[in-house]
Design a protein around this motif. Structure first.
Motif, PDB file in Angstrom:
ATOM      1  N   THR A 269       1.002  -0.918   0.192  1.00 55.14           N
ATOM      2  CA  THR A 269       0.213   0.051  -0.340  1.00 55.14           C
ATOM      3  C   THR A 269       1.230   1.105  -0.002  1.00 55.14           C
ATOM      4  O   THR A 269       0.468   2.681  -0.686  1.00 55.14           O
ATOM      5  CB  THR A 269      -1.123  -0.109   1.493  1.00 55.14           C
ATOM      6  OG1 THR A 269      -1.851  -1.381   1.043  1.00 55.14           O
ATOM      7  CG2 THR A 269      -1.080   1.217   0.959  1.00 55.14           C
ATOM      8  N   MET A 270       2.246   1.212   0.528  1.00 56.39           N
ATOM      9  CA  MET A 270       2.702   2.361   0.810  1.00 56.39           C
ATOM     10  C   MET A 270       3.328   2.586  -0.422  1.00 56.39           C
ATOM     11  O   MET A 270       3.769   4.386  -0.793  1.00 56.39           O
ATOM     12  CB  MET A 270       3.932   2.189   1.989  1.00 56.39           C
ATOM     13  CG  MET A 270       3.814   2.319   3.053  1.00 56.39           C
ATOM     14  SD  MET A 270       5.044   1.386   4.327  1.00 56.39           S
ATOM     15  CE  MET A 270       6.846   2.698   4.029  1.00 56.39           C
ATOM     16  N   HIS A 274       2.283   5.304  -3.110  1.00 54.15           N
ATOM     17  CA  HIS A 274       2.980   6.878  -3.523  1.00 54.15           C
ATOM     18  C   HIS A 274       3.856   6.796  -4.942  1.00 54.15           C
ATOM     19  O   HIS A 274       3.243   7.717  -5.913  1.00 54.15           O
ATOM     20  CB  HIS A 274       4.422   6.214  -2.979  1.00 54.15           C
ATOM     21  CG  HIS A 274       5.737   7.330  -2.940  1.00 54.15           C
ATOM     22  ND1 HIS A 274       6.032   7.693  -2.064  1.00 54.15           N
ATOM     23  CD2 HIS A 274       6.318   7.381  -3.685  1.00 54.15           C
ATOM     24  CE1 HIS A 274       7.048   8.480  -2.444  1.00 54.15           C
ATOM     25  NE2 HIS A 274       7.034   7.880  -3.743  1.00 54.15           N
ATOM     26  N   LEU A 275       3.226   5.608  -5.858  1.00 55.25           N
ATOM     27  CA  LEU A 275       3.889   5.522  -7.087  1.00 55.25           C
ATOM     28  C   LEU A 275       1.806   6.272  -7.810  1.00 55.25           C
ATOM     29  O   LEU A 275       2.448   6.947  -8.952  1.00 55.25           O
ATOM     30  CB  LEU A 275       3.355   4.255  -7.566  1.00 55.25           C
ATOM     31  CG  LEU A 275       4.804   3.435  -7.783  1.00 55.25           C
ATOM     32  CD1 LEU A 275       4.468   1.907  -7.745  1.00 55.25           C
ATOM     33  CD2 LEU A 275       5.755   4.047  -8.308  1.00 55.25           C
ATOM     34  N   GLU A 276       1.399   6.244  -7.367  1.00 58.10           N
ATOM     35  CA  GLU A 276      -0.365   6.877  -7.637  1.00 58.10           C
ATOM     36  C   GLU A 276       0.062   8.444  -7.902  1.00 58.10           C
ATOM     37  O   GLU A 276      -1.005   8.991  -8.284  1.00 58.10           O
ATOM     38  CB  GLU A 276      -1.400   6.204  -7.644  1.00 58.10           C
ATOM     39  CG  GLU A 276      -1.266   4.825  -7.383  1.00 58.10           C
ATOM     40  CD  GLU A 276      -2.614   4.531  -7.011  1.00 58.10           C
ATOM     41  OE1 GLU A 276      -3.492   4.857  -5.744  1.00 58.10           O
ATOM     42  OE2 GLU A 276      -3.348   3.681  -7.298  1.00 58.10           O
ATOM     43  N   LYS A 277       0.892   9.172  -7.369  1.00 59.66           N
ATOM     44  CA  LYS A 277       0.462  10.201  -6.855  1.00 59.66           C
ATOM     45  C   LYS A 277       2.104  10.977  -8.057  1.00 59.66           C
ATOM     46  O   LYS A 277       2.318  11.920  -8.269  1.00 59.66           O
ATOM     47  CB  LYS A 277       1.266  10.914  -5.586  1.00 59.66           C
ATOM     48  CG  LYS A 277      -0.179  10.738  -4.492  1.00 59.66           C
ATOM     49  CD  LYS A 277       0.745  10.994  -3.212  1.00 59.66           C
ATOM     50  CE  LYS A 277      -0.508  10.226  -2.523  1.00 59.66           C
ATOM     51  NZ  LYS A 277      -0.667  10.214  -1.027  1.00 59.66           N
ATOM     52  N   MET A 278       3.171  10.202  -8.879  1.00 62.09           N
ATOM     53  CA  MET A 278       4.105  10.343  -9.247  1.00 62.09           C
ATOM     54  C   MET A 278       3.581  10.835 -10.873  1.00 62.09           C
ATOM     55  O   MET A 278       2.801   9.660 -10.643  1.00 62.09           O
ATOM     56  CB  MET A 278       5.409   8.884  -9.275  1.00 62.09           C
ATOM     57  CG  MET A 278       5.738   9.440  -8.004  1.00 62.09           C
ATOM     58  SD  MET A 278       6.401   7.535  -7.674  1.00 62.09           S
ATOM     59  CE  MET A 278       8.239   8.861  -8.403  1.00 62.09           C
ATOM     60  N   ASP A 279       4.179  11.490 -11.042  1.00 56.65           N
ATOM     61  CA  ASP A 279       4.146  11.853 -13.010  1.00 56.65           C
ATOM     62  C   ASP A 279       4.738  10.372 -13.872  1.00 56.65           C
ATOM     63  O   ASP A 279       5.724   9.835 -13.358  1.00 56.65           O
ATOM     64  CB  ASP A 279       4.364  13.316 -13.016  1.00 56.65           C
ATOM     65  CG  ASP A 279       4.074  14.080 -12.155  1.00 56.65           C
ATOM     66  OD1 ASP A 279       2.137  13.592 -12.573  1.00 56.65           O
ATOM     67  OD2 ASP A 279       4.112  15.037 -12.571  1.00 56.65           O
ATOM     68  N   ASN A 280       3.809  10.377 -15.082  1.00 58.90           N
ATOM     69  CA  ASN A 280       4.579   9.607 -15.985  1.00 58.90           C
ATOM     70  C   ASN A 280       4.694   8.088 -15.613  1.00 58.90           C
ATOM     71  O   ASN A 280       6.152   7.727 -15.314  1.00 58.90           O
ATOM     72  CB  ASN A 280       6.380   9.734 -16.039  1.00 58.90           C
ATOM     73  CG  ASN A 280       5.296  11.670 -16.644  1.00 58.90           C
ATOM     74  OD1 ASN A 280       4.546  11.265 -18.263  1.00 58.90           O
ATOM     75  ND2 ASN A 280       6.576  12.302 -16.942  1.00 58.90           N
ATOM     76  N   THR A 281       3.546   7.319 -14.627  1.00 55.96           N
ATOM     77  CA  THR A 281       3.918   6.508 -13.666  1.00 55.96           C
ATOM     78  C   THR A 281       2.664   5.078 -14.395  1.00 55.96           C
ATOM     79  O   THR A 281       1.716   5.550 -14.368  1.00 55.96           O
ATOM     80  CB  THR A 281       4.350   6.215 -12.696  1.00 55.96           C
ATOM     81  OG1 THR A 281       3.294   6.721 -11.673  1.00 55.96           O
ATOM     82  CG2 THR A 281       6.215   6.601 -11.973  1.00 55.96           C
ATOM     83  N   HIS A 282       2.851   3.971 -14.045  1.00 61.53           N
ATOM     84  CA  HIS A 282       1.889   2.953 -14.903  1.00 61.53           C
ATOM     85  C   HIS A 282       1.686   2.416 -13.117  1.00 61.53           C
ATOM     86  O   HIS A 282       3.047   1.339 -12.929  1.00 61.53           O
ATOM     87  CB  HIS A 282       1.766   2.348 -15.849  1.00 61.53           C
ATOM     88  CG  HIS A 282       0.894   3.403 -16.882  1.00 61.53           C
ATOM     89  ND1 HIS A 282       2.122   3.602 -17.697  1.00 61.53           N
ATOM     90  CD2 HIS A 282      -0.052   3.522 -17.808  1.00 61.53           C
ATOM     91  CE1 HIS A 282       1.323   5.314 -18.073  1.00 61.53           C
ATOM     92  NE2 HIS A 282       0.305   4.693 -18.371  1.00 61.53           N
TER      93      HIS A 282
END
Length: 381
Positions: A269-270, A274-282
């Motif tokens: 979950t951490m 975290h990834l979902e708040k970043m740009d240019n990631t899936h």
């Protein structure tokens, strides 16, 4: 060092290694020998089998030892196909299986068998309606993984089982290599399943050892002829020390399993949040009940997966591309391809895979490095 590549292999647990060493030194006789050293080894072998069966709620005579997941999948699939060939030559599997399953199917196709590969949706799950439509009068086997090794999708084993309740002559095999000890047994263990595959090195046992479950009354052809070990079904001198070590590793794995599940899910979950708040990631591994708690597949868009892996490695952090079995070949993720993911995204995918020994401090350090690596490649792009 931070080790987040547990779906590829786990570190052998200290007490498990001790069990292996003691068994190697004190139970070195061949279990098939008639003398007391052989009898001593045989007793350890059968005690280990009984312990594994008890821990898995199987019957002792339903447990057979193998060299690991690849052999187990090959044996069950080919052994079933050969045993039931007079009743039909049609097999159903999915489009996202492990190479040991996919390549077994391709070998059978060369021998005249027909294989239906069920598609998956955008989340990596099959539709049970597709299974219903695929079943034919000559279908002899349905084979599916429980947990996808690349993105962690849990297949609907219970729903598949209810469909197959209406087809008792069709054998049902589940590759459970990535599922054991993750607190999700209620989703994957079902009395309708005829065969399960397990691999010891995925749960802190030695490499080169595993076991299968074969339901009482089911039959498969042996793949290896020889001295008739494992009830004439899997010849070859048993690896008694590794079997004893695997039994111990399984017992340790089952202790406080729900707490271990919660630990992995918290770390997942951490990372996902975290990834979902970043740009240019899936992010391909969701935070819901249809995904395992220990696998997180994601991309840093525009950066090839192997580049991301080696960049983390330079910081003494170990992750992988989507499958350890294919990573050195530089292959595009077969699962993401089956999910109709664009090639430029699929080739950027990497996998973090956790176990119960990973900590929140490790994840915090990983996230710090993730941000730095992400920002570095964003500047370059």
């Amino acid at each position: 060092m931070i080790y987040f590549d547990n779906s590829a292999t786990t570190k052998i647990e200290d007490s498990v290694l001790k069990t292996y060493n003691v068994a190697s030194q004190e139970y070195f006789g061949n279990p098939s020998s008639l003398h007391k050293l052989g009898l001593k080894a045989f007793e350890l072998l059968e005690t280990s089998r009984k312990k594994i069966a008890e821990l898995m709620n199987f019957k002792t005579h339903e447990v057979f030892f193998t060299s690991g997941g690849t052999e187990g999948n090959n044996w069950i699939i080919k052994g079933t196909a050969f045993k039931k060939r007079e009743f039909g030559k049609h097999i159903i599997t999915t489009s996202i299986e492990h190479p040991s399953v996919m390549n077994s199917m391709r070998q059978l196709e060369e021998l005249g068998y027909e294989v239906t590969y069920l598609p998956v949706d955008k989340t990596g799950h099959i539709n049970v309606d597709d299974l219903k439509k695929a079943i034919r009068d000559d279908t002899i086997l349905v084979s599916t993984m429980a947990v996808n090794n690349e993105i962690g999708a849990i297949q609907p084993i219970k729903e598949i089982a209810r469909v197959l309740d209406n087809y008792p002559s069709i054998s049902f095999h589940v590759d459970a290599v990535q599922a054991i000890g993750k607190g999700i047994e209620d989703k994957i263990i079902d009395p309708r399943v005829d065969f399960y595959t397990f691999s010891g090195h995925k749960f802190h046992a030695p490499r080169g050892i595993g076991f299968i479950y074969m339901k009482e009354g089911k039959q498969i052809e042996p793949l290896m002829a020889g001295g008739g070990q494992e009830k004439n079904l899997r010849s070859g001198t048993e690896n008694t020390p590794a079997i004893a070590a695997m039994a111990r590793a399984l017992r340790l794995l089952k202790e406080n399993e729900s707490a271990k599940h919660d630990t992995m899910l918290k770390l997942k979950t951490m990372l996902v949040e975290h990834l979902e708040k970043m740009d240019n990631t899936h992010v391909f591994s969701k935070l819901d009940d249809n995904f395992a708690p220990h696998i997180i597949c994601f991309t840093l868009d525009g950066v090839r997966g192997e580049t991301t892996v080696h960049t983390f490695e330079e910081r003494d952090i170990y992750i992988s591309t989507t499958s350890a079995c294919s990573s050195k070949k530089g292959l595009e993720s077969s699962t993401l391809k089956a999910m109709s993911t664009r090639e430029n995204i699929a080739t950027s995918a990497v996998r973090v895979s956790l176990d119960e020994n990973n900590t929140e401090a490790e994840m915090n350090e990983f996230l710090k490095n993730l941000d730095e690596i992400h920002d570095h490649f964003q500047i370059l792009n």
